[in-house]
Design an enzyme around this catalytic site. Structure first.
Site, PDB file in Angstrom:
ATOM      1  N   GLY A 103      56.917  40.621  23.037  1.00 18.08           N
ATOM      2  CA  GLY A 103      55.917  40.577  21.982  1.00 18.08           C
ATOM      3  C   GLY A 103      54.722  39.696  22.312  1.00 18.08           C
ATOM      4  N   ILE A 104      54.281  38.929  21.324  1.00 18.00           N
ATOM      5  CA  ILE A 104      53.120  38.052  21.523  1.00 18.00           C
ATOM      6  C   ILE A 104      53.399  37.062  22.652  1.00 18.00           C
ATOM      7  CG2 ILE A 104      51.766  36.192  20.460  1.00 18.00           C
ATOM      8  CD1 ILE A 104      52.028  37.652  17.771  1.00 18.00           C
TER       9      ILE A 104
ATOM     10  N   ILE B 173      61.380  34.084  14.070  1.00 15.11           N
ATOM     11  CA  ILE B 173      62.193  35.183  13.544  1.00 15.11           C
ATOM     12  C   ILE B 173      61.811  35.437  12.082  1.00 15.11           C
ATOM     13  CG2 ILE B 173      64.148  34.752  15.081  1.00 15.11           C
ATOM     14  CD1 ILE B 173      65.541  33.343  12.678  1.00 15.11           C
ATOM     15  N   THR B 174      62.151  36.618  11.596  1.00 10.20           N
ATOM     16  CA  THR B 174      62.018  36.887  10.161  1.00 10.20           C
ATOM     17  C   THR B 174      63.390  37.226   9.587  1.00 10.20           C
ATOM     18  OG1 THR B 174      61.543  39.211  10.646  1.00 10.20           O
ATOM     19  CG2 THR B 174      59.646  37.798  10.191  1.00 10.20           C
TER      20      THR B 174
ATOM     21  N   GLY C  68      58.265  38.343  -0.326  1.00  2.00           N
ATOM     22  CA  GLY C  68      59.476  38.594   0.465  1.00  2.00           C
ATOM     23  C   GLY C  68      59.657  37.636   1.625  1.00  2.00           C
ATOM     24  N   GLN C  69      58.868  36.564   1.669  1.00  2.00           N
ATOM     25  CA  GLN C  69      58.936  35.668   2.829  1.00  2.00           C
ATOM     26  C   GLN C  69      58.872  34.185   2.444  1.00  2.00           C
ATOM     27  OE1 GLN C  69      55.895  36.932   5.759  1.00  2.00           O
ATOM     28  NE2 GLN C  69      57.653  37.450   7.045  1.00  2.00           N
TER      29      GLN C  69
ATOM     30  N   TYR D 220      59.914  32.297   5.659  1.00  2.00           N
ATOM     31  CA  TYR D 220      58.965  32.403   6.781  1.00  2.00           C
ATOM     32  C   TYR D 220      57.629  31.723   6.444  1.00  2.00           C
ATOM     33  CZ  TYR D 220      56.433  34.888  10.561  1.00  2.00           C
ATOM     34  OH  TYR D 220      55.687  35.218  11.669  1.00  2.00           O
TER      35      TYR D 220
ATOM     36  N   GLY E  85      47.406  37.424  12.496  1.00  3.32           N
ATOM     37  CA  GLY E  85      47.646  38.357  11.398  1.00  3.32           C
ATOM     38  C   GLY E  85      48.754  39.307  11.807  1.00  3.32           C
ATOM     39  N   TYR E  86      48.697  40.538  11.336  1.00  6.78           N
ATOM     40  CA  TYR E  86      49.734  41.530  11.650  1.00  6.78           C
ATOM     41  C   TYR E  86      49.433  42.144  13.017  1.00  6.78           C
ATOM     42  CZ  TYR E  86      52.045  41.082   7.181  1.00  6.78           C
ATOM     43  OH  TYR E  86      52.758  40.577   6.118  1.00  6.78           O
TER      44      TYR E  86
END
Ligand code: CAA
Length: 240
Positions: A13-14, A85-86, A143-144, A147, A178-179
């Site tokens: 990923g990133i 992590i989420t 929902g976070q 996080y 961002g996303y």
């Protein structure tokens, strides 16, 4: 001698994009990973970047890995706290373990790794620490609560440690993506993600390398006067 960097969560990923960018800058990069051995080994084969497995949420594991890396690779000049992590759910459905795991890895990991690298950076009079925060630590996200709290904590952690590092040539900055088009964002339900992307002025997800370029700047020799800052790279989704 080339600078040495640890990138946590640096094989996917990133993090993988950050590892590659730093390598392109002539930095010797070591990538940490927690679970996905196959992907880590494939990344190592492709890039020549060494990967080491440990849990950044485990203080003793961070100390041991840091000692091994120092011994086998050399003194660490750059730390990118990227591992995250989420465990998304509304508060009503979130268990204590979902809360705790995210705090332990995302925020605890920053503390554990900074504890390992900071003394050497201070003694040598040069260091770069970049902590990957999040747009959702800045603006919150349904929902976070776990996080968002951990990522928001990273922004405070960054500003406090920046004050402690400044007189020793150690800069500490955050980057708030961002996303971005990664496995983590792909796990968001499709209809929910479509609604989020519709609110991004640039009109698309970001690419991992668009974050990595910002990290490379903050890690470079030229960024010595940049400390305690947050670089937001989010397609205009959150402006403040
Ligand atoms: N604002 C207001 N209400 C919302 C909402 C929002 N953003 N999202 C969902 N809701 C509402 C729904 O409308 C629905 O309401 P009703 O019950 O009245 O119909 C209710 O919440 C339940 O929604 P879901 O059906 O989605 O419920 P769920 O329990 O199955 O899932 C969720 C809830 C886990 C929060 C899910 O919506 C989800 O995964 N959302 C995405 C969270 C997110 O963006 N995570 C980012 C991951 S990527 C990342 O974190 C990287 C980074 O740094 C950016």
């Amino acid at each position: 001698m080339a600078r040495i960097a640890i990138v946590t969560g640096g094989s996917r990923g990133i993090g993988a994009a950050i590892s590659r960018r730093l390598q392109d800058m002539g930095v010797t990069v070591v990538a940490n990973y927690a679970g996905n051995e196959d992907k880590a080994k494939a990344f190592e084969g492709e890039t020549g970047i060494r990967t080491f497995k440990w849990d950044v949420g485990d203080f003793d594991a961070c100390q041991a890995a840091f000692a091994q890396i120092t011994e086998e690779v050399g003194p660490v000049d750059i730390l990118v706290n990227n591992a995250g992590i989420t465990r998304d759910a509304t508060l009503m459905r979130m268990t204590y373990d979902m809360w705790d795991e995210v705090m332990r890895v995302n925020l605890g990991g920053c503390f554990n790794m900074a504890k390992a690298v900071f003394p050497g950076m201070k003694d040598r009079g040069w260091g770069r620490i970049v902590n990957i925060g999040s747009i959702n630590g800045q603006g919150g996200q349904y929902g976070q609560v776990n996080y968002a709290a951990a990522k928001s904590g990273i922004h405070g952690f960054t500003k406090a440690l920046a004050q402690e590092g400044a007189k020793f040539g150690v800069t500490v900055n955050a980057l708030a993506p961002g996303y971005i088009d990664t496995d983590m964002v792909a796990a968001v339900p499709e209809d929910v993600l479509a609604k989020i992307v519709a609110k991004v002025p640039v009109g698309r997800l970001g690419q991992a390398d668009e974050i990595a370029r910002g990290v490379a700047f903050l890690c470079g020799e030229d960024a010595g006067f940049v400390t305690g800052s947050t670089l937001s790279i989010n397609g205009g989704q959150h402006m403040y």
